[in-house]
Write an enzyme that holds these catalytic residues in place. Structure first.
Site, PDB file in Angstrom:
ATOM      1  N   LEU A 154       4.707   4.488  -4.988  1.00  0.00           N
ATOM      2  CA  LEU A 154       5.864   5.331  -4.154  1.00  0.00           C
ATOM      3  C   LEU A 154       6.704   4.535  -3.303  1.00  0.00           C
ATOM      4  O   LEU A 154       7.643   5.145  -3.034  1.00  0.00           O
ATOM      5  CB  LEU A 154       4.873   6.503  -3.182  1.00  0.00           C
ATOM      6  CG  LEU A 154       3.937   7.378  -4.008  1.00  0.00           C
ATOM      7  CD1 LEU A 154       3.229   8.094  -2.758  1.00  0.00           C
ATOM      8  CD2 LEU A 154       4.682   8.348  -4.843  1.00  0.00           C
ATOM      9  N   GLY A 155       6.109   3.318  -2.919  1.00  0.00           N
ATOM     10  CA  GLY A 155       6.996   2.670  -2.120  1.00  0.00           C
ATOM     11  C   GLY A 155       6.169   1.517  -1.571  1.00  0.00           C
ATOM     12  O   GLY A 155       5.122   1.462  -1.799  1.00  0.00           O
TER      13      GLY A 155
ATOM     14  N   GLY B 277       2.261  -2.888   3.480  1.00  0.00           N
ATOM     15  CA  GLY B 277       1.566  -2.960   2.094  1.00  0.00           C
ATOM     16  C   GLY B 277       2.175  -1.750   1.313  1.00  0.00           C
ATOM     17  O   GLY B 277       2.814  -0.860   2.019  1.00  0.00           O
ATOM     18  N   PRO B 278       2.118  -1.832   0.005  1.00  0.00           N
ATOM     19  CA  PRO B 278       2.563  -0.744  -0.847  1.00  0.00           C
ATOM     20  C   PRO B 278       1.681   0.555  -0.690  1.00  0.00           C
ATOM     21  O   PRO B 278       0.412   0.596  -0.248  1.00  0.00           O
ATOM     22  CB  PRO B 278       2.316  -1.452  -2.286  1.00  0.00           C
ATOM     23  CG  PRO B 278       0.840  -2.229  -2.185  1.00  0.00           C
ATOM     24  CD  PRO B 278       1.355  -2.805  -0.705  1.00  0.00           C
ATOM     25  N   VAL B 279       2.289   1.720  -0.941  1.00  0.00           N
ATOM     26  CA  VAL B 279       1.702   3.224  -1.210  1.00  0.00           C
ATOM     27  C   VAL B 279       1.706   3.497  -2.281  1.00  0.00           C
ATOM     28  O   VAL B 279       2.837   3.562  -3.257  1.00  0.00           O
ATOM     29  CB  VAL B 279       2.333   3.847   0.138  1.00  0.00           C
ATOM     30  CG1 VAL B 279       1.697   5.465  -0.029  1.00  0.00           C
ATOM     31  CG2 VAL B 279       2.372   3.253   1.337  1.00  0.00           C
TER      32      VAL B 279
ATOM     33  N   LYS C   5      -2.426   3.837   1.046  1.00  0.00           N
ATOM     34  CA  LYS C   5      -1.841   2.777   1.500  1.00  0.00           C
ATOM     35  C   LYS C   5      -2.780   1.636   1.451  1.00  0.00           C
ATOM     36  O   LYS C   5      -3.768   1.691   1.888  1.00  0.00           O
ATOM     37  CB  LYS C   5      -1.390   3.005   3.218  1.00  0.00           C
ATOM     38  CG  LYS C   5      -0.852   1.806   3.734  1.00  0.00           C
ATOM     39  CD  LYS C   5      -0.657   2.316   5.446  1.00  0.00           C
ATOM     40  CE  LYS C   5       0.104   1.304   5.909  1.00  0.00           C
ATOM     41  NZ  LYS C   5       0.530   1.753   7.543  1.00  0.00           N
TER      42      LYS C   5
ATOM     43  N   ASP D  20       7.412   2.410  16.265  1.00  0.00           N
ATOM     44  CA  ASP D  20       7.931   2.262  14.937  1.00  0.00           C
ATOM     45  C   ASP D  20       8.683   3.303  14.225  1.00  0.00           C
ATOM     46  O   ASP D  20       8.469   3.680  12.985  1.00  0.00           O
ATOM     47  CB  ASP D  20       7.072   1.371  13.948  1.00  0.00           C
ATOM     48  CG  ASP D  20       7.556   0.720  12.875  1.00  0.00           C
ATOM     49  OD1 ASP D  20       8.989   0.343  12.952  1.00  0.00           O
ATOM     50  OD2 ASP D  20       7.082   0.288  11.992  1.00  0.00           O
TER      51      ASP D  20
ATOM     52  N   GLY E  31       5.617  -0.012   2.024  1.00  0.00           N
ATOM     53  CA  GLY E  31       5.717   0.237   3.678  1.00  0.00           C
ATOM     54  C   GLY E  31       5.554  -1.045   4.397  1.00  0.00           C
ATOM     55  O   GLY E  31       5.645  -2.222   3.727  1.00  0.00           O
ATOM     56  N   GLY E  32       5.543  -1.099   5.565  1.00  0.00           N
ATOM     57  CA  GLY E  32       5.609  -2.319   6.439  1.00  0.00           C
ATOM     58  C   GLY E  32       4.524  -3.124   6.309  1.00  0.00           C
ATOM     59  O   GLY E  32       4.741  -4.362   6.340  1.00  0.00           O
TER      60      GLY E  32
END
Length: 844
Positions: free
Chosen positions: A534-535, A540-542, A556, A653, A537-538
């Site tokens: 999906l993308g 790691g990948p999701v 996550k 954040d 993240g700060g």
């Protein structure tokens, strides 16, 4: 005499009427041109006629480029101006503009043919079909709504324009190469704006048998002019602004058996688009919404570093430095004179010969100062565009550690560099390293082979070596003992098994938090497939996943290489599981197995806000009502964290990418890895480790490590202004006025032009009062002094009533703007995990 005069007047009158008759005939033909939906043996396309696609999206007809005396047959979007011709049939053989009897027809042998007024063939598709005299409709040429001009025979496609692109690539059209047929589909630029014939620039989907492929612009099919970097199954790694997920719209198709590698792209929403290469070699992706004018979606060449080999072999280009070129570590300019004049194309040469080269070539004379070197090592470049001419090591797979890639390179003396790239694997280089860039974001890590001397690791004299060896033994023993104690402590703090994890979590009473088996999540995400990503993240990948009961989840994944440590994992796992609010993302469970740490959330079908807000093709889907609803929802979520939850929580954040959207586009705040709990009576906290995201951190937090609920308020203010404008705080800069985004927004508001901040995609479909109220609130939140900012309670009252706040002070804190990108852009940005102390600010 009178008779003669009268005869002359009558003749003149007849000529005038005759001229008016022909003029009106031509005018009616031009204004009311006959529309065809098919070309067949009985109906050809003549000048003054157009062939239109069924949905009236594309049109094919005769045209003349500006300032040209020639006529061509081409295809363009029917209802979008300025008209962009996306395909030309006779680009190499134009018709004279004075010719009026040319036509495009199906010839007697079934081929599609363009003939002039004398029935001479000007262009043909060179496809011969047997046309039955009893069935003249057996062959027909039609124009599809995707812009593909297709010739059909007996209902089947026998020729299509998509297989023979010009200078333009349309959505779903493919660009690439077939290694077996030795044929490729590539773009060729026009010679000039008024001459569609083939120019010097071509765009190809990589070199033959190159894996993974990359897009390259060539000059005269021989000299590289620009390249995208290799494709990693979701993006080109040489384009730092490209979306890290599958939302970029680009897609790679590889068939090893057929020997094909193709690239294509698709659109989101009701958009028209085209990708073309200009006569100057510029590659651009343009888009238009609902018949509006064309706008730039992305531009491949933005600065001098994008020109292929700008700094020559073993040179590295960085557009934010002056001069932009420098040599790699361990290298010096090949020609000091040329470099002093700003000509860097000759590149650099190695200062110290590699140890392996001296071993394989005993006759070579070692360069000065190399006698103490005893081995080769590697020097790392971060956030880089990899060099050209990569080789893919197929014996290693994605799961192999990058150390295996290092060993492969170290054991091969011809290997000059290596990189272990996510979703690709091991890449190595054995040719001169050329076309390297350093980016401010994105890119990958490259390891350059150097002699030990250049790394500061020379072989010491024997006595020192002996003493060092003894010292190393002592140090190793201490390290082993320390690691043993560290692992024992980790086992006490984070259990290694499912049962002990349940006991650990049970002590903290997280409601409804489940413990998942690692294999269950592995199956749900299809082994963490790239297609399910999906993308990024700060930390790691999701990935999207589906459990056996059909429930969709978001996973996550925080592996051992993640920057998120045990404390952040525990913090998010325990904190968010106890926070329940409709505007906070809900955690469903977690999983720990060896080095793997995974958090399981509810799945948000519309992903994060940035996938809409900063995407020129999708931001139109966010009308004002949706944007205002998102602002209100985030307000309610923060109000809950600061005042209504069982503990006061500072998120630390808050940003656009951490706002997730459910199926109804309702916002949910996510990513609590950096959140902190503070005592109810406590206003300020201090930290020696400043973590957050550049552009969203408040001045007191970025500079002094002091955070409070007012730090979140500052981030919220930036978020509100970005939602209104679809502009990024950390990527916006007005050169002529030397203004960053916040100062720009304040100036507009102060001058009574606050509505000019609104995203142009909204047109006039917004509430002026709501927009101005939100601009006012956003500017109040980003004031430099924390005491001047409102609380989330104040903001909630201002949004729900007619209450006005005080006059906002002009923001003067500009540390974010010192990092601005050299061009204003709307690309996606991905977080990294760099942390910063209070003395070195390095936001992520």
């Amino acid at each position: 005499m009178q008779m003669g005069i009268r005869t002359k007047n009558i003749s003149a009158l007849g000529s005038s009427r005759l001229f008016l008759f022909f003029f009106s005939s031509l005018l009616s033909q031009h204004c009311c041109a006959e529309v065809l939906y098919e070309i067949n043996p009985s109906h050809s396309l003549s000048q003054g006629q157009t062939l239109v696609s069924p949905g009236r999206i594309f049109e094919l007809g005769f045209f003349s480029p500006s300032d040209s005396a020639n006529k061509y047959v081409g295809i363009w979007h029917k209802n979008i101006l300025p008209r962009k011709v996306v395909w030309v049939a006779n680009r190499e053989r134009p018709l004279a503009v004075t010719g009026s009897l040319a036509s495009l027809r199906i010839s007697s042998n079934g081929s599609l043919e363009l003939v002039d007024g004398k029935l001479n063939s000007v262009w043909s598709n060179n496809v011969t079909i047997q046309v039955s005299s009893s069935n003249t409709s057996s062959v027909a040429a039609v124009l599809s709504d995707d812009g593909n001009f297709v010739v059909k025979g007996a209902g089947e496609s026998i020729w299509q324009s998509f297989d023979y692109p010009g200078d333009t690539m349309l959505p779903t059209q493919r660009l690439g190469y077939n290694t077996k047929s030795k044929k490729g589909r590539f773009l060729t630029a026009w010679k000039s704006e008024s001459d569609p014939s083939s120019g010097i620039y071509t765009v190809e989907g990589g070199r033959a048998a190159e894996t993974p492929a990359q897009v390259i612009i060539w000059i005269n099919r021989s000299t590289p002019f620009w390249r995208s970097g290799p494709w990693d199954k979701s993006k080109f790694i040489g384009l730092p602004d490209m979306d890290d997920g599958y939302l970029s719209g680009f897609k790679g198709e590889e068939n090893v058996e057929q020997g094909t590698q193709y690239f294509s792209y698709e659109l989101f929403g009701n958009l028209a688009a085209y990708l073309d290469v200009s006569s100057q070699g510029k590659l651009k992706l343009m888009y238009a919404r609902n018949g509006s004018n064309w706008s730039v979606y992305c531009d491949a060449q933005k600065n001098p570093c994008d020109i292929y080999g700008a700094c020559g072999p073993y040179g590295v280009c960085n557009v934010s430095e002056s001069p932009i070129c420098k040599c790699l570590k361990g290298f010096v300019p090949k020609s000091d004179l040329e470099w002093s004049k700003g000509d860097w194309t000759s590149g650099c040469v190695r200062k110290t010969e590699l140890f392996c080269e001296r071993q394989t070539n005993k006759k070579s004379v070692p360069l000065q100062g190399t006698q103490d070197d005893n081995d080769d090592g590697f020097w790392k470049i971060t956030r880089a565009k990899v060099p050209d001419y990569h080789q893919y090591i197929t014996s290693l797979n994605l799961e192999d550690d990058f150390n295996d890639c290092k060993i492969q390179c170290l054991n091969n003396c011809s290997c000059l560099a290596y990189a272990h790239v996510n979703n690709i694997g091991c890449l190595v280089w054995s040719k001169d390293l050329i076309d390297i860039q350093e980016f401010s974001k994105g890119g990958v890590d490259i390891y350059i082979r150097l002699a030990r001397k250049e790394l500061g690791e020379e072989k010491p004299i024997k006595l020192i070596a002996s003493l060092t060896a003894i010292g190393l033994v002592i140090i190793l023993v201490a390290i082993v003992f320390g690691l043993h104690r560290l692992r024992a402590n980790q086992k006490e703090s984070i259990p290694s098994s499912r049962d002990t994890l349940r006991i650990y979590i049970g002590k903290h009473d997280p409601s409804e938090l489940l413990i998942y088996d690692f294999d269950t999540l592995l199956t749900a995400t299809d082994n963490f497939s790239v297609t399910n990503k999906l993308g990024q993240g700060g930390f790691g990948p999701v990935y999207k996943g589906m459990l056996q009961d059909g429930k969709e989840i978001a996973v996550k994944r925080l592996s051992s290489s993640s920057g998120q440590g045990i404390e952040e994992f525990k913090n998010e796992m325990l904190l968010i599981s106890n926070l329940q609010h409709k505007n906070l993302v809900r955690m469903m469970g977690c999983c720990i197995k060896e080095d793997e740490k995974l958090l399981v959330y509810e799945f948000m079908p519309n992903k994060s806000l940035d996938t809409f807000l900063f995407d020129p093709m999708r931001r139109g889907e966010l009308d004002w009502d949706r944007r205002f609803n998102i602002i209100q929802g985030v307000t309610r979520g923060l109000l809950y964290l600061h005042y209504d939850s069982y503990v006061k929580v500072i998120h630390r954040d808050l940003k656009v990418s951490n706002i997730l959207l459910d199926g109804k586009m309702n916002p949910k705040i996510s990513d609590f890895g950096l959140a902190r709990i503070v005592e109810g009576s406590q206003c300020l906290e201090n930290t020696q480790k400043v973590v957050g995201t550049r552009g969203y951190m408040s001045p007191e937090y970025a500079m002094g490590g002091i955070f409070s609920e007012k730090s979140d308020v500052y981030s919220f203010g930036v978020l509100v202004l970005e939602i209104i404008s679809s502009k990024k705080n950390n990527n916006f800069f007005l050169y002529d006025q030397q203004l960053g985004f916040l100062a720009y927004a304040w100036n507009l508001w102060y001058e009574g032009r606050g509505l000019e901040l609104v995203d142009e995609e909204l047109g006039d479909s917004y509430s002026s009062s709501e927009v101005l109220k939100c601009v006012h609130i956003g500017l109040l939140c980003v004031q430099d002094n924390a005491t001047d900012r409102p609380t989330m309670k104040d903001i909630g009252l201002m949004l729900s009533s007619e209450k006005d706040g005080s006059q906002p002070k002009r923001p003067v804190f500009t540390i974010q703007n010192s990092f601005f990108h050299p061009q204003l852009q709307y690309g996606h940005t991905n977080s990294s995990t760099n942390e910063a102390t209070i003395t070195v600010i390095e936001g992520r």
